[in-house]
Write an enzyme that holds these catalytic residues in place. Structure first.
Site, PDB file in Angstrom:
ATOM      1  N   LYS A  14      35.072  27.735  35.769  1.00 17.56           N
ATOM      2  CA  LYS A  14      33.682  28.145  36.749  1.00 17.56           C
ATOM      3  C   LYS A  14      32.442  27.904  35.628  1.00 17.56           C
ATOM      4  O   LYS A  14      31.577  27.268  36.608  1.00 17.56           O
ATOM      5  CB  LYS A  14      33.948  29.020  37.985  1.00 17.56           C
ATOM      6  CG  LYS A  14      34.458  29.175  39.162  1.00 17.56           C
ATOM      7  CD  LYS A  14      34.732  30.589  39.639  1.00 17.56           C
ATOM      8  CE  LYS A  14      34.368  31.798  38.747  1.00 17.56           C
ATOM      9  NZ  LYS A  14      36.146  32.350  38.136  1.00 17.56           N
ATOM     10  N   ARG A  89      32.847  37.516  46.066  1.00 20.45           N
ATOM     11  CA  ARG A  89      34.076  38.199  45.695  1.00 20.45           C
ATOM     12  C   ARG A  89      33.922  38.700  46.248  1.00 20.45           C
ATOM     13  O   ARG A  89      35.506  39.154  46.014  1.00 20.45           O
ATOM     14  CB  ARG A  89      33.579  38.420  43.912  1.00 20.45           C
ATOM     15  CG  ARG A  89      34.374  37.793  42.902  1.00 20.45           C
ATOM     16  CD  ARG A  89      34.248  37.908  42.026  1.00 20.45           C
ATOM     17  NE  ARG A  89      34.545  38.137  40.140  1.00 20.45           N
ATOM     18  CZ  ARG A  89      34.382  37.037  39.212  1.00 20.45           C
ATOM     19  NH1 ARG A  89      32.855  36.672  39.484  1.00 20.45           N
ATOM     20  NH2 ARG A  89      35.454  37.117  38.620  1.00 20.45           N
ATOM     21  N   ARG A 128      39.936  32.393  24.486  1.00 22.86           N
ATOM     22  CA  ARG A 128      38.380  33.061  24.256  1.00 22.86           C
ATOM     23  C   ARG A 128      37.929  34.394  23.626  1.00 22.86           C
ATOM     24  O   ARG A 128      37.680  34.371  22.880  1.00 22.86           O
ATOM     25  CB  ARG A 128      38.028  32.816  25.921  1.00 22.86           C
ATOM     26  CG  ARG A 128      36.674  33.245  25.914  1.00 22.86           C
ATOM     27  CD  ARG A 128      35.842  33.257  27.510  1.00 22.86           C
ATOM     28  NE  ARG A 128      36.330  33.800  28.454  1.00 22.86           N
ATOM     29  CZ  ARG A 128      35.670  34.317  29.346  1.00 22.86           C
ATOM     30  NH1 ARG A 128      34.938  32.983  30.052  1.00 22.86           N
ATOM     31  NH2 ARG A 128      36.101  34.941  30.626  1.00 22.86           N
ATOM     32  N   ARG A 134      35.507  38.532  24.238  1.00 16.57           N
ATOM     33  CA  ARG A 134      35.418  38.853  25.187  1.00 16.57           C
ATOM     34  C   ARG A 134      36.014  40.931  25.277  1.00 16.57           C
ATOM     35  O   ARG A 134      36.724  39.677  25.548  1.00 16.57           O
ATOM     36  CB  ARG A 134      35.328  38.445  26.455  1.00 16.57           C
ATOM     37  CG  ARG A 134      33.616  38.259  27.084  1.00 16.57           C
ATOM     38  CD  ARG A 134      33.480  37.139  27.885  1.00 16.57           C
ATOM     39  NE  ARG A 134      34.241  37.365  29.515  1.00 16.57           N
ATOM     40  CZ  ARG A 134      34.146  36.800  30.680  1.00 16.57           C
ATOM     41  NH1 ARG A 134      33.549  36.178  30.252  1.00 16.57           N
ATOM     42  NH2 ARG A 134      34.471  37.341  31.687  1.00 16.57           N
ATOM     43  N   ARG A 145      42.370  41.633  36.341  1.00 17.09           N
ATOM     44  CA  ARG A 145      41.255  40.702  36.653  1.00 17.09           C
ATOM     45  C   ARG A 145      42.021  39.608  37.786  1.00 17.09           C
ATOM     46  O   ARG A 145      41.863  39.147  38.794  1.00 17.09           O
ATOM     47  CB  ARG A 145      40.492  39.931  35.922  1.00 17.09           C
ATOM     48  CG  ARG A 145      39.369  40.750  35.383  1.00 17.09           C
ATOM     49  CD  ARG A 145      39.109  40.056  32.966  1.00 17.09           C
ATOM     50  NE  ARG A 145      38.838  39.383  33.839  1.00 17.09           N
ATOM     51  CZ  ARG A 145      37.734  38.343  32.370  1.00 17.09           C
ATOM     52  NH1 ARG A 145      38.718  38.656  31.405  1.00 17.09           N
ATOM     53  NH2 ARG A 145      37.457  37.153  33.405  1.00 17.09           N
TER      54      ARG A 145
END
Ligand code: B4P
Length: 190
Positions: A14, A89, A128, A134, A145
């Site tokens: 996204k 969300r 990532r 992160r 998540r």
């Protein structure tokens, strides 16, 4: 105004596609994840409040998100359009978003959902983690998540299908190919 929601679980691309779409069409890119991460890195009172929640892969409260989005819309209402990336969300956020836009005489134009299987999502997020470090890209937090997505965000598919706004686009393949597909879907709706 064209008000686009880019939808999908964490890791579908996204954020990656929203940046490109905003640039091509001259729309304002709103990533609630980026906004919250920036508050955390600056150590603002809001950042201090949400840091632990984000690092655990939980959703930040609807009240805070709605406050943030009211301010974003207030500042950018003259824009040609918005690409919303990571918002809404929850059902509450979706309903509040409709109300917020209504106040400005606006509504959601389209909800495009990037479809990627879960194995690939986990692979991307772990990659990532290596590239960017992160804090919420560890295996355990990714699981949480995804769980949050299934419990709170996936029900929005039904909400937007009922409004005839929801459409799926394949999110696997080259970033440019996916971008071109998204653009051709958007162009049909302009
Ligand atoms: P976000 O920042 O929105 O996190 P995300 O869902 O993982 O999306 P992101 O944009 O980062 O990933 P993308 O799919 O682009 O949210 C982080 C946290 O903030 C949440 O967990 C929550 O705590 C909080 N939050 C944010 N919004 C909230 C809200 N509305 N309500 C409550 N809480 C909220 O990309 C993933 C990776 O895939 C990237 O590394 C990218 O390079 C790669 N990739 C992209 N396209 C690819 C492709 N085609 N092939 C291979 N790799 C690809």
């Amino acid at each position: 105004m064209f008000n686009l929601i880019l939808f999908g679980p964490p890791g579908t691309g996204k954020g990656t596609q929203a940046v490109k779409i905003a640039e091509k069409y001259g729309w304002v890119h709103v990533s609630t994840g980026d906004i919250l991460r920036s508050e955390v890195s600056q150590g603002t009172p809001l950042g201090l409040k949400v840091k632990a929640v984000m690092e655990a892969g939980q959703l930040v409260s609807d009240e805070l998100l709605i406050e943030i989005m009211e301010s974003v819309f207030g500042k950018n209402m003259g824009a040609k359009g918005f690409v919303l990336d990571g918002f809404p969300r929850t059902l509450k956020q979706a309903e509040e978003l409709d109300d917020m836009l209504k106040k400005f005489g606006e509504k959601i134009s389209s909800v495009l959902s990037l479809k990627v299987d879960e194995e690939e999502l986990v692979k991307r997020l772990l990659k990532r983690a290596q590239d960017q470090g992160r804090k919420d890209d560890t295996e355990e937090v990714i699981k949480n998540r995804l769980l949050q997505y299934h419990q709170h965000t996936k029900p929005l598919i039904d909400y937007y299908e009922k409004k005839k706004l929801f459409q799926e686009v394949i999110g696997v393949g080259g970033i440019e190919d996916i971008f071109n597909t998204l653009c051709s879907v958007i162009n049909d709706k302009l």
